[in-house]
Design an enzyme around this catalytic site. Structure first.
Site, PDB file in Angstrom:
ATOM      1  N   ARG A 267      18.850  -6.650  13.615  1.00  0.00           N
ATOM      2  CA  ARG A 267      19.344  -6.985  14.946  1.00  0.00           C
ATOM      3  C   ARG A 267      18.487  -8.096  15.528  1.00  0.00           C
ATOM      4  O   ARG A 267      17.287  -8.183  15.248  1.00  0.00           O
ATOM      5  CB  ARG A 267      19.293  -5.765  15.864  1.00  0.00           C
ATOM      6  CG  ARG A 267      17.880  -5.373  16.257  1.00  0.00           C
ATOM      7  CD  ARG A 267      17.828  -3.965  16.816  1.00  0.00           C
ATOM      8  NE  ARG A 267      18.787  -3.757  17.875  1.00  0.00           N
ATOM      9  CZ  ARG A 267      18.514  -3.832  19.191  1.00  0.00           C
ATOM     10  NH1 ARG A 267      17.298  -4.145  19.595  1.00  0.00           N
ATOM     11  NH2 ARG A 267      19.438  -3.610  20.088  1.00  0.00           N
TER      12      ARG A 267
ATOM     13  N   GLU B  74      -0.680  -2.506   5.152  1.00  0.00           N
ATOM     14  CA  GLU B  74       0.248  -2.470   6.295  1.00  0.00           C
ATOM     15  C   GLU B  74       0.109  -1.142   7.024  1.00  0.00           C
ATOM     16  O   GLU B  74       0.214  -1.073   8.242  1.00  0.00           O
ATOM     17  CB  GLU B  74       1.686  -2.679   5.831  1.00  0.00           C
ATOM     18  CG  GLU B  74       2.710  -2.804   6.955  1.00  0.00           C
ATOM     19  CD  GLU B  74       3.100  -1.492   7.592  1.00  0.00           C
ATOM     20  OE1 GLU B  74       3.335  -1.454   8.808  1.00  0.00           O
ATOM     21  OE2 GLU B  74       3.158  -0.471   6.865  1.00  0.00           O
ATOM     22  N   GLU B  75      -0.137  -0.069   6.262  1.00  0.00           N
ATOM     23  CA  GLU B  75      -0.174   1.257   6.883  1.00  0.00           C
ATOM     24  C   GLU B  75      -1.374   1.428   7.815  1.00  0.00           C
ATOM     25  O   GLU B  75      -1.390   2.334   8.643  1.00  0.00           O
ATOM     26  CB  GLU B  75      -0.175   2.361   5.809  1.00  0.00           C
ATOM     27  CG  GLU B  75       1.088   2.384   4.939  1.00  0.00           C
ATOM     28  CD  GLU B  75       2.338   2.840   5.681  1.00  0.00           C
ATOM     29  OE1 GLU B  75       2.235   3.211   6.864  1.00  0.00           O
ATOM     30  OE2 GLU B  75       3.415   2.819   5.059  1.00  0.00           O
TER      31      GLU B  75
ATOM     32  N   ASP C  50       0.798  -1.232   0.000  1.00  0.00           N
ATOM     33  CA  ASP C  50       0.000   0.000   0.000  1.00  0.00           C
ATOM     34  C   ASP C  50       0.830   1.281   0.000  1.00  0.00           C
ATOM     35  O   ASP C  50       1.953   1.320   0.482  1.00  0.00           O
ATOM     36  CB  ASP C  50      -1.007   0.011   1.168  1.00  0.00           C
ATOM     37  CG  ASP C  50      -0.395  -0.329   2.523  1.00  0.00           C
ATOM     38  OD1 ASP C  50       0.644  -1.031   2.568  1.00  0.00           O
ATOM     39  OD2 ASP C  50      -0.959   0.099   3.549  1.00  0.00           O
TER      40      ASP C  50
HETATM   41 ZN    ZN Z   1       4.934   3.208   6.422  1.00  0.00          ZN
HETATM   42 ZN    ZN Z   2       6.255   0.706   5.367  1.00  0.00          ZN
END
Ligand code: ZN
Ligand code: ZN
Length: 404
Positions: free
Chosen positions: A175, A135-136, A68
């Site tokens: 990490r 995802e946002e 997205d």
């Molecule tokens: Zn983002």
């Molecule tokens: Zn992102």
């Protein structure tokens, strides 16, 4: 025929789509998977796509890329800058930009799948590639899990993913342990009593209540969190009132909170609630405030053994010094839901997209924060090369490390 990844990236960059609206992007992904002869399914979790390369039953490696864009007006001045518009969930017409690099994530994933599919004689197992929407919003992974991805496709032995970041192009940052913070998004409503602006004594002013609350919330991190710990309390939105001579009846605050683990989360949340309720009481509010959690993301925790193993693989592929520990990022991600729900390890790494000379100059001048645009900036503009190639190679090296 090999994919033209630069053309693919530029096309995706020109045509960003908002969360859960990634239909054109998903269609392009599907068309390329079809060309590559890779099995796939569309419409998984609304606009998600899942591709599977079967080359033996085990091990099963999941690779994840998000798709997205963001409601940001691009100001990079690039020839291929986005001029796209979209409609946000509130119905507003907004500019749209790939300001977080998810176009690069999709490009790298397709490039990696092409290479992995072409070298099946060199590895064994199953690859499940997850092209995730939204995802946002922090909800795309959950949408795909609700759609049954873990039941409908080979269950992972490990989940791998990557994100573009403002490191020098070619460099990798990863990490073991906590790589990204947990976060909560809260909406706080403060209730006063409205009235005439000339008669404040007859009202309970939610504007003053909100102002006091915002200031007092700042003291949670500065006065109550151990200085050795990491936490963020941001009030990103504050709304009250319509006119100068009307004291409104309520005020709304939107908060973004970040912390490395559940203990810190519980402590910060309790303090936020205490401050909000106490400031309302201090203002004489007759109706207690409401606090609603809009979204909640877990910390992104890299499995220690798998991360050590992968770091070695990256170093042997790309040379000593190619991998740095970037520290914990206070940003948050929903990728770890896939690994958490499956009960398997996750490794999520970052790779750089900044022109190395520009990065070195800004570092020497101590202007990294002001001169190098970060994700979500209207100026976010990764260099195409070697960013695309490194994004493909990191996925291939990582997948091969955990395949047979
Ligand atoms: Zn983002
Ligand atoms: Zn992102």
């Amino acid at each position: 025929m090999t994919l033209d990844l630069e053309a693919l990236y530029i096309d995706l960059h020109r045509h960003p789509e908002l969360s859960f609206q990634e239909t054109r992007t998903a269609g392009i992904v599907a068309a390329h998977l079809m060309d590559l002869g890779i099995e796939f399914e569309e419409g998984v979790g609304q606009t998600g796509v899942v591709a599977v390369i079967r080359n033996g039953d085990a091990p099963v490696v999941w690779l994840r890329a998000d798709m997205d864009g963001l409601p940001v007006e691009e100001r990079t001045g690039l020839a291929y800058a986005s001029t796209a518009r979209g409609t946000d969930p509130a119905g507003n017409d907004v500019p749209v930009m790939h300001a977080c690099g998810h176009d690069m994530h999709v490009t790298a994933m397709l490039g990696a799948l092409e290479r992995l599919a072409a070298t099946k004689d060199e590895w064994s197992g199953t690859i499940v590639a997850v092209f995730q929407p939204a995802e946002e919003y922090g909800s795309g992974a959950r949408a795909m899990l609700d759609a049954g991805v873990l039941e409908r496709y080979p269950k992972p032995d490990i989940v791998l993913g990557q994100h573009l970041t403002p490191l020098p192009a070619g460099q990798i940052g990863v990490r073991p342990g906590t790589q990204m913070a947990a976060s909560d998004g809260l909406t706080v409503k403060l209730f006063g009593r409205g009235g005439h602006g000339s008669r404040p004594h007859s009202t309970i002013d939610p504007v003053v209540m909100a102002a006091a609350t915002v200031m007092r919330l700042q003291t949670i991190v500065s006065r109550e969190v151990d200085p050795r710990d990491v936490a963020v309390v941001t009030v990103g939105s504050i709304h009250a009132g319509l006119k100068n001579n009307i004291i409104p009846a309520e005020a709304t605050l939107e908060l973004s909170l970040r912390y490395p683990d559940d203990d810190a989360r519980q402590r910060v949340l309790a303090r936020v609630e205490r401050v909000v309720r106490a400031e309302a009481a201090a203002s004489g509010a007759e109706v207690p405030p409401t606090i609603v959690t809009d979204h909640s993301l877990p910390p992104t925790i890299n499995d220690a053994d798998a991360t050590t193993r992968l770091t070695r693989a990256f170093e042997s592929a790309f040379g000593d010094g190619s991998v740095v520990d970037p520290g914990m990022f206070t940003g948050s991600e929903d990728v770890s839901w896939f690994a958490r729900d499956a009960g398997v390890p996750l490794v999520y790494w970052f790779w750089g997209g900044v022109d190395p000379e520009a990065y070195a100059a800004a570092k020497a001048a101590d202007t990294l924060d002001s001169d190098i645009p970060t994700n979500h900036s209207p100026f976010f503009a990764p260099v195409l090369h070697p960013t695309i190639e490194r994004g493909v190679e990191t996925l291939v090296v990582a997948a091969r490390e955990f395949l047979g």
